[in-house]
Write an enzyme that holds these catalytic residues in place. Structure first.
Site, short mmCIF file in Angstrom:
data_model
loop_
_atom_site.label_atom_id
_atom_site.label_comp_id
_atom_site.label_asym_id
_atom_site.label_seq_id
_atom_site.Cartn_x
_atom_site.Cartn_y
_atom_site.Cartn_z
N TYR A 54 0.87 -1.18 0.00
CA TYR A 54 0.00 0.00 0.00
C TYR A 54 0.90 1.22 0.00
O TYR A 54 1.86 1.30 0.78
CB TYR A 54 -0.90 0.03 1.24
CG TYR A 54 -1.68 1.33 1.38
CD1 TYR A 54 -2.96 1.45 0.89
CD2 TYR A 54 -1.10 2.44 2.01
CE1 TYR A 54 -3.67 2.64 1.00
CE2 TYR A 54 -1.79 3.63 2.12
CZ TYR A 54 -3.07 3.73 1.62
OH TYR A 54 -3.75 4.91 1.72
N GLU A 141 -3.78 7.33 -3.53
CA GLU A 141 -3.27 6.07 -3.00
C GLU A 141 -3.27 5.00 -4.08
O GLU A 141 -4.08 5.03 -5.01
CB GLU A 141 -4.08 5.61 -1.80
CG GLU A 141 -5.49 5.18 -2.11
CD GLU A 141 -6.21 4.61 -0.88
OE1 GLU A 141 -5.84 4.94 0.26
OE2 GLU A 141 -7.16 3.83 -1.09
#
Length: 331
Positions: A54, A141
């Protein structure tokens, strides 16, 4: 579609043949995910992952800075990881220094482990940083950021949140706005220049100023009522804007009472009163109406409404109590 959690909801399928892909697509096109209808299906190569990461950049209000949040436990809700395994989350401030790396190599190595992989990730973080600043994002993101078997990093999914208040600088992005993200009321309010958020109560609120609007809703809850919306008409005294605000409120199917709470500073109470009278004539308002007017030209505005048999208050608490009482008495 404008929803996360697609995989958990059955919105991600794997297929080995065109026939399997067709069946999966037909099934997904008949679905609703988190309330949104599935209108399109994206077909992409299935990646064989050696690892899932991530990487995200977001604004940290406490430190007044942009922070890079990374984890080697990608592919899942990062919020859940931060609660269940916070040690797997690495956070570092984003550097804006000329010719300096956005995030230090040592921080990247903690997440990605190998130098060659950390170097590839550094390029991605730099690109995300440019995107965040150039497009006025509050979040960018990549999740999952997949490490393939041939040691390549691939952005398998991404999410971007753009500050609505900055969209006037980006007409190309404004044109991409999807009405699914907003209710009909929010879209109508945007066209009219109003700040509106629909709620599930029965007392419609029209207020000038976000702080006063929040205080009005707090009082409604305090006295046992339920606000039907947040609606800030701002500092404008334009009667047409007030008319548009009433149209929004009357469109709410659960609204039983309308509470108008105006503290006139820049806003002129007589102009607000004129807008209320215009709405009464044109829209035929049949719901109970509680109006609190005080401030600039408050006496004149109250007199205008009194002539039309509309009762007014000068005290906010009394006005809200009356609105809650009327809502409770309504069928």
């Amino acid at each position: 579609m404008l929803s996360g959690g697609r995989g958990k909801a059955g919105g991600v399928k794997f297929a080995a043949t065109p026939e399997e892909a067709g069946r999966a697509a037909r099934g997904m096109l008949a679905m609703r995910i988190n309330g949104f209808p599935v209108k399109q299906v994206l077909v992409a190569e299935r990646l064989k992952a050696e690892g899932e990461f991530y990487v995200g950049l977001t604004i940290d209000r406490a430190s007044r800075s942009v922070q890079c949040v990374m984890s080697a436990a990608g592919g899942v809700d990062i919020e859940e990881t931060s609660k269940s395994a916070p040690e797997k989350i690495v956070t570092a401030p984003v550097s804006l220094a000329p010719r300096a790396p956005v995030v230090g190599e040592g921080v990247l190595m903690r997440v990605f482990g190998k130098k060659e992989i950390a170097t590839m990730a550094a390029d991605a973080v730099a690109a995300l940083s440019r995107l965040l600043y150039e497009k006025d994002c509050s979040l960018v993101e990549v999740n999952p950021y997949i490490l393939t078997r041939d040691n390549k990093l691939v952005a398998a999914d991404a999410k971007i949140i753009i500050d609505d208040n900055a969209l006037y600088k980006h007409p190309d992005l404004e044109a991409l706005r999807n009405s699914e993200e907003y209710g009909e009321g929010e879209m109508a309010a945007q066209r009219a220049g109003l700040s509106y958020v629909g709620l599930d109560g029965d007392i419609g609120c029209m207020v000038n100023g976000a702080g006063l609007a929040m205080a009005t809703m707090d009082l409604i809850k305090l006295f046992g009522g339920r606000p039907a919306n947040f609606l800030d008409v701002g500092g404008s005294s334009n009667p047409q804007k007030i008319l548009a605000a009433f149209e929004l409120l009357l469109a709410g199917k659960t609204v039983k009472v309308i509470c108008v709470n105006i503290f006139g500073g820049i806003t002129r109470c007589d102009d607000i009163a004129q807008g209320i009278l215009l709405a009464k004539r044109q829209l035929g308002i049949g719901l109970p109406l509680v109006v609190r007017l005080t401030g600039t030209n408050g006496e004149k505005g109250r007199a205008m409404l009194a002539d039309a048999a509309i009762h007014t208050q000068t005290d906010m608490v009394a006005a809200v109590k009356k609105a809650v009482e009327l809502a409770g008495a309504a069928p």
